[in-house]
Design a protein around this motif. Structure first.
Motif, mmCIF file in Angstrom:
data_model
loop_
_atom_site.group_PDB
_atom_site.id
_atom_site.type_symbol
_atom_site.label_atom_id
_atom_site.label_comp_id
_atom_site.label_asym_id
_atom_site.label_seq_id
_atom_site.Cartn_x
_atom_site.Cartn_y
_atom_site.Cartn_z
ATOM 1 N N LYS A 70 -2.119 3.163 6.434
ATOM 2 C CA LYS A 70 -0.708 2.910 6.091
ATOM 3 C C LYS A 70 0.180 3.858 6.833
ATOM 4 O O LYS A 70 0.280 5.164 6.869
ATOM 5 N N ARG A 71 1.315 3.168 7.299
ATOM 6 C CA ARG A 71 2.123 3.766 8.131
ATOM 7 C C ARG A 71 3.420 4.042 7.547
ATOM 8 O O ARG A 71 4.334 4.915 7.963
ATOM 9 N N ASN A 72 3.919 3.487 6.591
ATOM 10 C CA ASN A 72 5.501 3.670 5.918
ATOM 11 C C ASN A 72 5.335 2.843 4.572
ATOM 12 O O ASN A 72 4.121 2.592 3.987
ATOM 13 N N ASP A 73 6.283 3.256 3.855
ATOM 14 C CA ASP A 73 6.537 2.971 2.392
ATOM 15 C C ASP A 73 6.693 1.385 2.370
ATOM 16 O O ASP A 73 6.414 1.004 1.049
ATOM 17 N N GLU A 75 4.342 -0.615 3.620
ATOM 18 C CA GLU A 75 3.051 -1.207 3.296
ATOM 19 C C GLU A 75 2.492 -1.078 2.012
ATOM 20 O O GLU A 75 2.692 0.048 1.615
ATOM 21 N N ARG A 77 -0.475 -0.742 -1.137
ATOM 22 C CA ARG A 77 -1.882 0.039 -1.387
ATOM 23 C C ARG A 77 -2.986 -0.552 -0.753
ATOM 24 O O ARG A 77 -4.027 0.170 -0.368
ATOM 25 N N LYS A 79 -3.342 -1.728 2.229
ATOM 26 C CA LYS A 79 -3.423 -1.323 3.387
ATOM 27 C C LYS A 79 -4.430 0.127 3.344
ATOM 28 O O LYS A 79 -5.428 0.273 3.985
ATOM 29 N N ILE A 80 -4.044 0.864 2.393
ATOM 30 C CA ILE A 80 -4.917 1.955 2.195
ATOM 31 C C ILE A 80 -6.458 1.982 1.775
ATOM 32 O O ILE A 80 -7.429 2.045 2.057
ATOM 33 N N CYS A 83 -8.426 0.725 4.561
ATOM 34 C CA CYS A 83 -8.865 1.937 5.572
ATOM 35 C C CYS A 83 -10.010 2.471 4.985
ATOM 36 O O CYS A 83 -10.893 2.707 5.606
#
Length: 148
Positions: A70-73, A75, A77, A79-80, A83
């Motif tokens: 996750k790169r920013n606000d 994106e 949960r 995304k996490i 990963c």
């Protein structure tokens, strides 16, 4: 040249296991090599030579984070979770193949924090174990990036 070959070459140039693996993925994950090398320095020999989680495995986890993290606000949960799932799959596969994710176990109890342990590492050519872990980490991280 494969990622594994690139990482082994970097390790033979004097970079640690974590640096070597992250280097092999850095450009494709949007990370400049110099920053990647600095970032991953402390992860070598099981994080600062404490022989916890294998540095080669840590380098691969960093690469997976770069690609899927996750790169920013904006994106969510998911995304996490994606990963984390990829990292868990990677670590399970690594442990199944190598026998452990812990540096000390992979190096048969050799204590790299002592002069005796460092001598033992050299005398018993345990560098080959590290090179195997570097190759395995690269191959498994590549697989994790290709599936799904």
């Amino acid at each position: 040249m494969t990622r594994a070959e690139k990482a082994v070459e970097k390790n033979k140039e004097g970079y640690n296991c974590a640096q070597s693996v992250l280097y092999a993925f850095a450009a494709d994950c949007g990370l400049d090599a110099e920053t990647g090398m600095a970032l991953s320095t402390g992860f070598g020999a099981g994080i600062g030579r404490t022989q916890g989680i294998c540095g080669a495995a840590s380098g691969a986890v960093m690469a997976l984070g770069l690609k899927y993290g996750k790169r920013n606000d904006t994106e969510g949960r998911e995304k996490i979770e994606d990963c984390y799932n990829r990292v868990q799959e990677f670590l399970r596969a690594f442990a199944a193949e190598a026998g452990s994710t812990q540096c000390r176990e992979l190096l048969s109890g050799c204590d790299l924090s002592t002069e005796e342990g460092k001598a033992y590492f050299k005398e018993h050519n345990l560098k080959e174990t590290c090179l195997s872990c570097i190759r395995l980490s690269c191959d498994l991280a590549q697989e994790a990036m290709e599936e799904k």
